[in-house]
Design a protein around this motif. Structure first.
Motif, PDB file in Angstrom:
ATOM      1  N   ASN A 159       0.849  -1.190   0.000  1.00 46.56           N
ATOM      2  CA  ASN A 159       0.000   0.000   0.000  1.00 46.56           C
ATOM      3  C   ASN A 159       0.890   1.247   0.000  1.00 46.56           C
ATOM      4  N   PRO A 160       0.854   2.034  -1.061  1.00 45.98           N
ATOM      5  CA  PRO A 160       1.736   3.212  -1.128  1.00 45.98           C
ATOM      6  C   PRO A 160       1.395   4.276  -0.094  1.00 45.98           C
ATOM      7  N   ASN A 161       0.182   4.220   0.462  1.00 43.58           N
ATOM      8  CA  ASN A 161      -0.234   5.219   1.446  1.00 43.58           C
ATOM      9  C   ASN A 161      -0.404   4.604   2.833  1.00 43.58           C
ATOM     10  N   ALA A 162       0.456   3.665   3.163  1.00 42.89           N
ATOM     11  CA  ALA A 162       0.297   2.921   4.410  1.00 42.89           C
ATOM     12  C   ALA A 162       0.602   3.762   5.642  1.00 42.89           C
ATOM     13  N   GLY A 163       1.411   4.798   5.489  1.00 40.12           N
ATOM     14  CA  GLY A 163       1.749   5.619   6.641  1.00 40.12           C
ATOM     15  C   GLY A 163       2.923   5.048   7.419  1.00 40.12           C
ATOM     16  N   PRO A 164       3.112   5.493   8.683  1.00 35.62           N
ATOM     17  CA  PRO A 164       4.262   5.048   9.486  1.00 35.62           C
ATOM     18  C   PRO A 164       4.260   3.539   9.679  1.00 35.62           C
ATOM     19  N   CYS A 165       5.434   2.974   9.618  1.00 35.14           N
ATOM     20  CA  CYS A 165       5.500   1.509   9.786  1.00 35.14           C
ATOM     21  C   CYS A 165       6.812   1.082  10.437  1.00 35.14           C
ATOM     22  N   ARG A 166       7.287   1.865  11.398  1.00 41.71           N
ATOM     23  CA  ARG A 166       8.468   1.484  12.173  1.00 41.71           C
ATOM     24  C   ARG A 166       8.022   1.016  13.559  1.00 41.71           C
ATOM     25  N   TYR A 167       8.590  -0.092  13.991  1.00 41.50           N
ATOM     26  CA  TYR A 167       8.143  -0.737  15.226  1.00 41.50           C
ATOM     27  C   TYR A 167       9.302  -0.928  16.202  1.00 41.50           C
ATOM     28  N   ASN A 168       8.970  -0.925  17.481  1.00 33.12           N
ATOM     29  CA  ASN A 168       9.897  -1.304  18.548  1.00 33.12           C
ATOM     30  C   ASN A 168       9.344  -2.524  19.272  1.00 33.12           C
ATOM     31  N   LEU A 169      10.233  -3.413  19.663  1.00 36.09           N
ATOM     32  CA  LEU A 169       9.830  -4.620  20.390  1.00 36.09           C
ATOM     33  C   LEU A 169       9.387  -4.248  21.804  1.00 36.09           C
ATOM     34  N   ILE A 170       8.284  -4.849  22.271  1.00 37.09           N
ATOM     35  CA  ILE A 170       7.832  -4.603  23.644  1.00 37.09           C
ATOM     36  C   ILE A 170       7.740  -5.888  24.472  1.00 37.09           C
ATOM     37  N   ALA A 171       7.691  -7.062  23.831  1.00 33.06           N
ATOM     38  CA  ALA A 171       7.601  -8.318  24.603  1.00 33.06           C
ATOM     39  C   ALA A 171       7.930  -9.509  23.710  1.00 33.06           C
ATOM     40  N   VAL A 172       8.400 -10.581  24.350  1.00 36.45           N
ATOM     41  CA  VAL A 172       8.712 -11.835  23.643  1.00 36.45           C
ATOM     42  C   VAL A 172       8.288 -13.007  24.525  1.00 36.45           C
ATOM     43  N   SER A 173       7.554 -13.944  23.966  1.00 38.60           N
ATOM     44  CA  SER A 173       7.240 -15.187  24.660  1.00 38.60           C
ATOM     45  C   SER A 173       8.211 -16.260  24.185  1.00 38.60           C
ATOM     46  N   ASN A 174       8.881 -16.924  25.122  1.00 44.83           N
ATOM     47  CA  ASN A 174       9.884 -17.949  24.796  1.00 44.83           C
ATOM     48  C   ASN A 174       9.359 -19.341  25.119  1.00 44.83           C
ATOM     49  N   HIS A 175       9.769 -20.311  24.315  1.00 44.39           N
ATOM     50  CA  HIS A 175       9.455 -21.708  24.610  1.00 44.39           C
ATOM     51  C   HIS A 175      10.742 -22.517  24.619  1.00 44.39           C
ATOM     52  N   TYR A 176      10.983 -23.199  25.735  1.00 45.85           N
ATOM     53  CA  TYR A 176      12.130 -24.099  25.852  1.00 45.85           C
ATOM     54  C   TYR A 176      11.623 -25.530  25.879  1.00 45.85           C
ATOM     55  N   GLY A 177      12.324 -26.419  25.189  1.00 49.97           N
ATOM     56  CA  GLY A 177      11.902 -27.822  25.171  1.00 49.97           C
ATOM     57  C   GLY A 177      11.496 -28.239  23.777  1.00 49.97           C
ATOM     58  N   GLY A 178      10.799 -29.374  23.711  1.00 51.57           N
ATOM     59  CA  GLY A 178      10.406 -29.927  22.422  1.00 51.57           C
ATOM     60  C   GLY A 178       8.915 -30.119  22.318  1.00 51.57           C
ATOM     61  N   MET A 179       8.526 -31.097  21.450  1.00 54.11           N
ATOM     62  CA  MET A 179       7.104 -31.333  21.208  1.00 54.11           C
ATOM     63  C   MET A 179       6.434 -31.952  22.438  1.00 54.11           C
ATOM     64  N   GLY A 180       7.152 -32.803  23.143  1.00 57.87           N
ATOM     65  CA  GLY A 180       6.523 -33.534  24.234  1.00 57.87           C
ATOM     66  C   GLY A 180       6.365 -32.741  25.518  1.00 57.87           C
ATOM     67  N   GLY A 181       7.128 -31.700  25.676  1.00 62.85           N
ATOM     68  CA  GLY A 181       7.053 -30.923  26.904  1.00 62.85           C
ATOM     69  C   GLY A 181       8.023 -29.773  26.846  1.00 62.85           C
ATOM     70  N   GLY A 182       7.848 -28.834  27.755  1.00 62.80           N
ATOM     71  CA  GLY A 182       8.737 -27.689  27.736  1.00 62.80           C
ATOM     72  C   GLY A 182       8.333 -26.669  28.774  1.00 62.80           C
ATOM     73  N   HIS A 183       8.850 -25.473  28.616  1.00 65.34           N
ATOM     74  CA  HIS A 183       8.642 -24.425  29.612  1.00 65.34           C
ATOM     75  C   HIS A 183       8.566 -23.076  28.901  1.00 65.34           C
ATOM     76  N   TYR A 184       7.628 -22.242  29.356  1.00 63.27           N
ATOM     77  CA  TYR A 184       7.468 -20.906  28.786  1.00 63.27           C
ATOM     78  C   TYR A 184       8.032 -19.850  29.733  1.00 63.27           C
ATOM     79  N   THR A 185       8.725 -18.879  29.155  1.00 64.37           N
ATOM     80  CA  THR A 185       9.152 -17.683  29.879  1.00 64.37           C
ATOM     81  C   THR A 185       8.855 -16.486  28.984  1.00 64.37           C
ATOM     82  N   ALA A 186       9.159 -15.295  29.470  1.00 61.57           N
ATOM     83  CA  ALA A 186       8.906 -14.108  28.652  1.00 61.57           C
ATOM     84  C   ALA A 186       9.861 -12.985  29.017  1.00 61.57           C
ATOM     85  N   PHE A 187      10.164 -12.160  28.013  1.00 65.65           N
ATOM     86  CA  PHE A 187      10.798 -10.863  28.216  1.00 65.65           C
ATOM     87  C   PHE A 187       9.736  -9.811  27.936  1.00 65.65           C
TER      88      PHE A 187
END
Length: 675
Positions: free
Chosen positions: A561-589
């Motif tokens: 879209n040529p008229n999309a307007g501002p499109c610069r972003y800053n990161l505010i959060a991340v959800s992390n997953h440790y482990g595999g398909m059978g099990g794991g653990h979630y953390t976040a920044f």
């Protein structure tokens, strides 16, 4: 992560949700999810608690989405999708949704079609979730038959980005040659990730010189054939931990009607105790495949098998040599059977697994005849250069030997018949129809424990050599960039056979080509990295490191879209997953909206974090906020109203014990899936 999405949290902290609760929406949860979430947010940001246990919120989620009840691990992105949709419907400002007829572009300009699509979307969907998280992408489908082009604009709440996947994988396999003097060779082959057994054979053929159509691929586990693969089976059914043995054969299984290939396993027979006549058995050694004539005698089959089992030790016990074996000594080590079926290495020599070479050259099979050939005669000038044992020689020896190393037992090998004929020689006939080669049908060779201990060389049975390909290490790309994933998302692809598109022109379902493009982006862009892949045969997690920017993510190059307007972003959060398909653990920044610092959330523990910790292989869901929508910009109505006012504190208080342990540690329980 949602808690640290400023515009949404401010909306709930300031009770703006109260006036927008929709109790009558049939697609909603009667406002229960919104009210429960609001209470949780208020507790987390009250500053009164060192941590919060979201029991009431979890109960409400489990009521409306039973898949999230209980304590089984769930996908945090699936919970996020449910929660955003639930909050949207509970807070939908549209009380009565009108019916809207969707229209195709039909050649109209993108701008017109996009505006129409967004207006239609807002007529049915208008909430704080739409304000913050919804964007628009363009979908283009092209029919392969009539070239019909269908263009639609569809809203999205988050972007699910595929990760560039390797199209190839490496497998370690053992090739068992027909020549019994050749040890099995371990190879590392590169095969297509989505391929079949024939691809494996073709790759192995290129390294070994053995024709691919002269191979049988097997999976050996616990001394037996776990799988015997057909050429058209998928490679995805082979796991990394499997022991794959490929046997060279020299007959055409479909054309050769005179021979059959049978799986052979070795068993040790034993008595349970000296006071009982009950016997049992246990498998040992490596199984193998062997080609035998359909019509055979028991004596000839025994000799063929004896030749094939090359792990027989030199006998030092002269009194035990009498009648131990029924075949010529080292002559037959080359794999030639007494009846000459071996011809060019019929599978009587087919070796299976980790057989030995050196031991087979040194082995001296016990024989009654002291003048039998010496060890040095292997491949000598006797009856045949290949050590071929003649009918007369074998017959003479067979008559002299009264004791065998093993006996036979057939298991599900068709309608196998063993008959006595007038000369009292047992004949074996495999039925005329083609025997099905599979792991459930095999010939068991039962060994007496004493004979096994004396004559079976277990070390030789495990011996193998390594091909130079085993040292090959495929080049590893250290990481991929987030922009690589976005480019892959916007790449044209062909729909799968299981997911066709109905062409309005052809009036049939077609495997059309599909292309997605980004038209407009929301204030908060949620990016889901598709780390988990599912197929009919395999589930896998990709641990690829995705390098994503913390600040200044510029999405302009991906917007059409040529008229999309501002499109610069800053990161505010991340959800992390440790482990595999059978099990794991979630953390976040997450970045705190009040003090601008990064924090690491791990169950009930919260600690300060630095930006260089955030990018990792565990990153699963990313939250970006557009720079022109931050607090103080006045982008959101609430921001304009409360500009300059102080919101609730953003960092929970420390408990006394925690502050004693670590000044930087803050206790704050965050539900695994709600960070």
């Amino acid at each position: 992560c949602l808690s640290n999405t400023p515009p949404l949290t401010e909306y709930f902290l300031n009770d703006k949700y109260q006036e927008e609760l929709n109790f009558d929406n049939p697609l909603g949860m009667r406002g229960e999810i919104a009210k429960s979430y609001a209470e949780l947010i208020k507790q987390m940001w009250s500053g009164k608690f060192s941590y919060v246990t979201p029991r009431a919120f979890k109960t409400q989620v489990g009521r409306f989405a039973p898949q999230f009840s209980g304590y089984q691990q769930q996908d945090c992105q699936e919970l996020l999708a449910f929660l955003l949709d639930g909050l949207h419907e509970d807070l939908n400002r549209i009380r009565k949704k009108p019916y809207i007829q969707l229209k195709d572009a039909d050649g109209r300009p993108d701008k017109v079609v996009a505006e129409e699509a967004w207006e239609n979307h807002l007529k049915r969907n208008d909430s704080i979730i739409v304000d913050i998280f919804h964007g628009l992408f363009k979908s283009t489908l092209v029919c392969p038959e009539c070239a019909k082009i269908s263009v639609t604009f569809d809203p999205f709440c988050y972007l699910t980005l595929p990760l560039p996947m390797k199209k190839e994988r490496t497998l370690e396999v053992y090739l068992v040659r027909m020549d019994p003097l050749t040890k099995p060779m371990q190879y590392k082959v590169v095969v297509p990730k989505i391929g079949n057994i024939l691809d494996l054979c073709t790759a192995l053929s290129a390294l070994s010189g053995v024709p691919a159509d002269k191979m049988i691929v097997t999976d050996i586990y616990n001394h037996r054939f776990h799988r015997i693969f057909a050429m058209d089976e998928n490679l995805s059914s082979i796991m990394e931990r499997d022991d794959i043995y490929v046997f060279e054969i020299n007959i055409n299984r479909t054309e050769d009607t005179e021979h059959v290939i049978i799986p052979v396993c070795l068993r040790e027979k034993f008595r349970h105790s000296s006071y009982t006549h009950h016997t049992g058995s246990s498998l040992f050694g490596q199984p193998f495949l062997m080609a035998v004539p359909r019509n055979n005698t028991e004596d000839k089959l025994y000799n063929l098998l004896l030749v094939r089992i090359r792990y027989v030790k030199i006998s030092t016990d002269t009194e035990e040599t009498e009648g131990s074996l029924h075949c010529c000594k080292d002559q037959n080590i080359n794999g030639n059977g007494p009846n000459g079926i071996h011809e060019e290495g019929s599978p009587s020599e087919m070796e299976t697994d980790e057989p030995d070479d050196e031991s087979s050259q040194d082995q001296e099979l016990p024989s009654e005849n002291e003048n039998s050939q010496s060890e040095d005669s292997v491949g000598g000038d006797n009856d045949s250069e290949n050590g071929l044992c003649t009918e007369e020689t074998c017959k003479g020896q067979l008559m002299g030997h009264k004791k065998r190393l093993f006996t036979f037992q057939f298991n599900n090998l068709g309608n196998t018949d063993i008959n006595y004929i007038k000369d009292d020689t047992r004949h074996i006939r495999f039925d005329d129809r083609q025997l099905r080669l599979d792991e459930r049908s095999f010939l068991a060779l039962d060994w007496d424990p004493d004979l096994k201990k004396r004559y079976f060389d277990e070390n030789a049975a495990e011996d193998f050599e390594k091909h130079e390909s085993v040292e090959y290490k495929p080049p590893k790309k250290p990481f991929v960039k987030l922009k690589d994933c976005i480019e892959l998302f916007t790449t044209k692809e062909k729909l799968g056979a299981e997911d066709p598109w109905y062409c309005p022109n052809c009036k049939e379902h077609q495997q059309a080509t599909k292309k997605l493009d980004l038209w407009s982006l929301p204030p908060v862009l949620v990016v889901h990295l598709k780390r988990f892949s599912y197929s009919r045969y395999m589930r896998d997690k990709l641990d690829t490191l995705v390098d994503f920017p913390i600040n200044d993510l510029d999405m302009s190059e991906f917007l059409i879209n040529p008229n999309a307007g501002p499109c610069r972003y800053n990161l505010i959060a991340v959800s992390n997953h440790y482990g595999g398909m059978g099990g794991g653990h979630y953390t976040a920044f997450a970045k705190n909206k009040d003090d601008g610092k990064w924090y690491y959330f791990d169950d009930s523990s919260v600690s300060t974090a630095s930006e260089d910790q955030i990018v990792s292989k565990a990153a699963y869901v990313l939250f970006y906020q557009r720079q022109d929508t931050f607090s103080g910009t006045g982008f959101f109505p609430l921001d304009r109203e409360t500009k300059g006012a102080s919101a609730a504190t953003g960092i929970p208080l420390e408990s006394d014990e925690d502050s004693n342990d670590n000044d930087n540690d803050i206790e704050n329980e965050n539900c695994m899936h709600t960070n």
